[in-house]
Scaffold this motif. Structure first.
Motif, PDB file in Angstrom:
ATOM      1  N   GLY A  60       0.793  -1.223   0.000  1.00  0.00           N
ATOM      2  CA  GLY A  60       0.000   0.000   0.000  1.00  0.00           C
ATOM      3  C   GLY A  60       0.823   1.270   0.000  1.00  0.00           C
ATOM      4  O   GLY A  60       0.284   2.364   0.147  1.00  0.00           O
ATOM      5  N   THR A  64       2.692   0.498  -7.095  1.00  0.00           N
ATOM      6  CA  THR A  64       1.950   0.259  -8.338  1.00  0.00           C
ATOM      7  C   THR A  64       1.375   1.566  -8.873  1.00  0.00           C
ATOM      8  O   THR A  64       1.334   1.788 -10.093  1.00  0.00           O
ATOM      9  CB  THR A  64       0.826  -0.766  -8.100  1.00  0.00           C
ATOM     10  OG1 THR A  64       1.420  -1.984  -7.647  1.00  0.00           O
ATOM     11  CG2 THR A  64       0.027  -1.031  -9.356  1.00  0.00           C
ATOM     12  N   THR A  65       0.977   2.439  -7.948  1.00  0.00           N
ATOM     13  CA  THR A  65       0.457   3.741  -8.386  1.00  0.00           C
ATOM     14  C   THR A  65       1.515   4.526  -9.151  1.00  0.00           C
ATOM     15  O   THR A  65       1.201   5.183 -10.145  1.00  0.00           O
ATOM     16  CB  THR A  65      -0.052   4.525  -7.162  1.00  0.00           C
ATOM     17  OG1 THR A  65      -0.991   3.712  -6.454  1.00  0.00           O
ATOM     18  CG2 THR A  65      -0.720   5.812  -7.583  1.00  0.00           C
TER      19      THR A  65
HETATM   20  N1  LIG Z   1      -7.744   3.979  -8.297  1.00  0.00           N
HETATM   21  C1  LIG Z   1      -7.577   4.197  -6.980  1.00  0.00           C
HETATM   22  N2  LIG Z   1      -8.530   4.838  -6.270  1.00  0.00           N
HETATM   23  C2  LIG Z   1      -8.370   5.057  -4.941  1.00  0.00           C
HETATM   24  N3  LIG Z   1      -7.307   4.677  -4.241  1.00  0.00           N
HETATM   25  C3  LIG Z   1      -6.307   4.013  -4.869  1.00  0.00           C
HETATM   26  C4  LIG Z   1      -6.405   3.735  -6.287  1.00  0.00           C
HETATM   27  N4  LIG Z   1      -5.286   3.069  -6.652  1.00  0.00           N
HETATM   28  C5  LIG Z   1      -4.539   2.936  -5.546  1.00  0.00           C
HETATM   29  N5  LIG Z   1      -5.142   3.500  -4.477  1.00  0.00           N
HETATM   30  C6  LIG Z   1      -4.618   3.560  -3.124  1.00  0.00           C
HETATM   31  O1  LIG Z   1      -3.291   4.023  -3.170  1.00  0.00           O
HETATM   32  C7  LIG Z   1      -2.500   3.360  -2.223  1.00  0.00           C
HETATM   33  C8  LIG Z   1      -1.299   2.754  -2.881  1.00  0.00           C
HETATM   34  O2  LIG Z   1      -1.686   1.618  -3.618  1.00  0.00           O
HETATM   35  P1  LIG Z   1      -0.671   0.791  -4.516  1.00  0.00           P
HETATM   36  O3  LIG Z   1      -1.447  -0.247  -5.220  1.00  0.00           O
HETATM   37  O4  LIG Z   1       0.096   1.728  -5.349  1.00  0.00           O
HETATM   38  O5  LIG Z   1       0.265   0.129  -3.423  1.00  0.00           O
HETATM   39  P2  LIG Z   1       1.497  -0.842  -3.643  1.00  0.00           P
HETATM   40  O6  LIG Z   1       2.682  -0.170  -3.037  1.00  0.00           O
HETATM   41  O7  LIG Z   1       1.599  -1.270  -5.035  1.00  0.00           O
HETATM   42  O8  LIG Z   1       1.088  -2.066  -2.717  1.00  0.00           O
HETATM   43  P3  LIG Z   1       1.304  -3.635  -2.913  1.00  0.00           P
HETATM   44  O9  LIG Z   1       2.668  -3.939  -2.422  1.00  0.00           O
HETATM   45  O10 LIG Z   1       0.278  -4.233  -2.036  1.00  0.00           O
HETATM   46  O11 LIG Z   1       1.093  -3.934  -4.334  1.00  0.00           O
HETATM   47  C9  LIG Z   1      -3.384   2.366  -1.519  1.00  0.00           C
HETATM   48  O12 LIG Z   1      -3.824   2.931  -0.306  1.00  0.00           O
HETATM   49  C10 LIG Z   1      -4.529   2.191  -2.475  1.00  0.00           C
HETATM   50  O13 LIG Z   1      -5.708   1.881  -1.792  1.00  0.00           O
END
Ligand SMILES: Nc1ncnc2c1ncn2[C@@H]1O[C@H](COP(=O)(O)OP(=O)(O)OP(=O)(O)O)[C@@H](O)[C@H]1O
Ligand SMILES: [Mg+2]
Lengths: 276, 339
Positions: A60, A64-65
């Motif tokens: 989180g 990925t964002t």
């Molecule tokens: N389209 C969206 N709308 C609302 N919130 C989002 C969206 N995409 C991501 N988030 C939020 O942004 C935050 C980061 O998510 P992200 O998927 O980038 O994490 P991550 O570092 O890739 O985690 P993981 O290791 O679990 O894959 C999270 O709190 C997620 O809920």
């Protein structure tokens, strides 16, 4: 041509051989809000032309964002992205890919009902030169283009020794092979920067070791930059030359693997939690 | 793998062309020699028209993965354009084959233009919304036809269209449609269309301009629906707006769904069976909707991907199997994929 920037001065993790070439990707103060939630904020990075760079952080954290921002699946709320010196604001996903960013997905997104070969051929879409009338009339140039594309696709599949699976349905492949196929498909789009989102997820240790070798091989053969998100620390520490650590949407550390493992902030935010 | 016998491309094309020509000649002889009676001939022609409608809708539904409900609208546009052209003094001045050809080309192009016009806004929406907007389009076309009596003949209909749709005309169009769709789908453009159905985000990440390909596939689909409309005009000799209502679109959709979305041979079989049944069994029409619903429910329960799934027929693949003595029932379980 973009001017040569001594990257080292502003960013710390580009490997030495790329110092005096302009970075393939620069992000300046990149950020995105989802409603009230700031998922990524003040994200700054420069990636060398042939660098393998890691993006790590707890679940989180926003990793990925970041990929979704770089590939324009999301439009950034703030900041700029320069790909090979070119400002990508206003680009959509298609244009970002055509400009040279390819990616794989954390939740595999293959064309499941199509064959392995077709998946790669779709990656080669913009590389195949054949207009609709030529395709409908089956002119010699159609056959030539299709044949060349097929050869190229099989070549790419052979990186992972998958050419014998060419006619298998992509969805029927085991998990590891699906991840490898996604990499091949991304490579087929002829990227300058390849983004891999948890490429080793679901792989066993021997598959992961092989994957590490192949990621390095891909970088060496194609002379491209690779940025990868991964929770497997052996893989990250083993192949990444530079690592950025993300926590709650912010970069809390950047450096070489050695620097990252000994960084107290990282140990607290990430390694501390995971490995006690 | 190495010792497999392959049928080379020219031979493949040769075999297929020969069979198509034989089929056309046979059909022509049978329908024109009085071997088939009027009712049977008319059934054969209707089947041809519905085959074109089903395989063309399959492009938008099965291959592109959208759910448009206005296919009869494109058919109507084609039918009226073609009917009006064939009735015109220009068409009667031309030699018949040329006038037939031009009429069908006009039908296809006008329908394709409507396909682009409706596709650009409609394809920004997904699923139910796309279904509703295309359904609305079909109805608008019908209402427009009713309200433009000076051009279309209005509710009483457009009468006195030359009956150009004989066996050869209809089935040349069937062959043309099937071949063109096949050629399209087995090219980079066809693969791009399939990739959108499979995973739109991944398709975009592969650099595929999904907006362009959606509109293109939609127009391509409409083009053939227009041709089918033209053939329908030349088959009936008159056109009434009622033939192109919402139920007509649903009829075509049922064929595609039953046949298997994404399978051309499935669409052909379903179009043939579902066109023939009502005409062969008089009582069928009374229970038509009940039978359709039951069939759909049964298929959705036991084979949700439709009769043929996504299977596409290839004669040469079957011949190669026979040559290599490689029958599906001889295949061992572990043969498939080993990693
Ligand atoms: N389209 C969206 N709308 C609302 N919130 C989002 C969206 N995409 C991501 N988030 C939020 O942004 C935050 C980061 O998510 P992200 O998927 O980038 O994490 P991550 O570092 O890739 O985690 P993981 O290791 O679990 O894959 C999270 O709190 C997620 O809920
Ligand atoms: Mg993630």
């Amino acid at each position: 041509m973009s001017k040569m920037v001594p990257v080292k001065q502003s960013y710390s993790i580009v490997p030495e051989r790329d110092y005096h070439k302009s970075p393939i990707l620069e992000a300046h103060h990149l950020g995105i809000d989802f409603g009230g939630l700031t998922a990524v904020d003040d994200f700054n990075i420069a990636i060398g032309r042939t660098e393998i760079c890691g993006l790590i952080g707890p679940n989180g954290a926003g990793k990925t964002t970041v990929f979704n921002l770089l590939t324009k699946v999301y439009q950034p709320t703030r900041g700029t992205i320069l790909l090979d010196g070119m400002d990508t604001s206003g680009f959509n996903t298609v244009k970002a890919n055509q400009a040279g960013i390819a990616r794989t997905f954390q939740n595999i997104r293959l064309f499941k009902n199509l064959t392995v070969l077709d998946n790669v051929l779709i990656g080669l879409h913009n590389d195949i030169n054949c207009s609709i009338p030529k395709a409908l009339l089956r002119t010699p140039s159609y056959w030539k283009a299709e044949k060349a594309a097929k050869t190229k696709a099989l070549d790419l599949l052979s990186i992972f020794d998958m050419q014998d699976l060419a006619n298998a349905e992509a969805g029927s492949l085991p998990y590891g092979a699906q991840r490898r196929l996604e990499i091949v498909r991304a490579l087929a789009t002829n990227p300058k920067l390849l983004l891999l989102d948890e490429p080793a997820a679901g792989m066993n240790p021997s598959e992961t070791a092989e994957l590490m070798e192949n990621i390095r091989k891909i970088r060496d053969t194609f002379q491209i930059a690779i940025m990868l998100i991964e929770h497997d620390m052996n893989l990250v520490m083993g192949i990444c030359e530079g690592i950025a650590v993300l926590s709650y949407g912010k970069i809390i550390a950047k450096g070489t693997p050695a620097e990252i493992t000994s960084n107290p902030a990282v140990i607290e935010a990430y390694l501390g939690k995971k490995e006690g | 793998m190495e010792n497999q016998k392959h049928i080379s491309m020219p031979v493949r094309y040769g075999i297929n062309t020969t069979l198509i020509v034989l089929f056309l000649i046979m059909g022509y002889v049978l329908t024109s020699s009085g071997f088939t009676n009027r009712a049977q001939t008319s059934l054969i022609l209707q089947i041809g028209i519905y085959i074109i409608l089903a395989v063309s809708l399959n492009v938008a539904t099965g291959y592109l993965g959208q759910l448009p409900l206005g296919h009869a609208g494109f058919m109507a546009v084609g039918a009226y354009s073609c009917g009006i052209f064939w009735k015109s003094s220009l068409a009667s001045a031309l030699p018949t084959p040329i006038s037939i050809f031009l009429g069908l080309v006009v039908a296809g192009i006008v329908a394709a233009i409507f396909g682009v016009l409706i596709g650009i806004p409609a394809l920004r929406l997904k699923g139910d919304y796309l279904a509703i907007i295309t359904l609305g389009f079909g109805e608008i076309i019908r209402v427009a036809i009713i309200n433009l009596p000076s051009i279309t003949g209005g509710t009483p209909g457009l009468l006195g269209i030359p009956k150009h749709s004989n066996f050869i005309v209809v089935y040349l169009c069937v062959v043309f449609t099937i071949v063109a769709i096949h050629m399209m789908m087995k090219s980079r453009h066809g693969r791009a269309i399939l990739s959108i159905r499979e995973n739109e985000i991944a398709a975009e990440s592969c650099g595929i301009n999904t907006t362009y390909y959606k509109v293109m596939a939609f127009a391509f689909s409409a083009f053939f629906a227009g041709i089918a409309g033209g053939l329908y005009a030349g088959f009936q000799g008159l056109l009434v707006p009622k033939s192109f209502d919402f139920m007509a679109s649903i009829n075509i959709l049922v064929m595609v769904v039953l046949g298997g979305m994404g399978s051309m041979i499935g669409s052909v079989i379903a179009a043939t069976v579902l066109t023939a049944l009502p005409l062969l069994l008089q009582s069928f029409n009374t229970y038509r909707m009940i039978i359709y619903s039951l069939l759909l429910i049964i298929v959705m329960i036991f084979k949700p991907s439709g009769l043929m799934g996504m299977y596409d027929f290839s004669l040469s693949r079957i011949l190669e199997r026979i040559l290599n003595r490689d029958f599906p029932w001889k295949k061992k379980k572990g043969d498939e994929v080993n990693v």
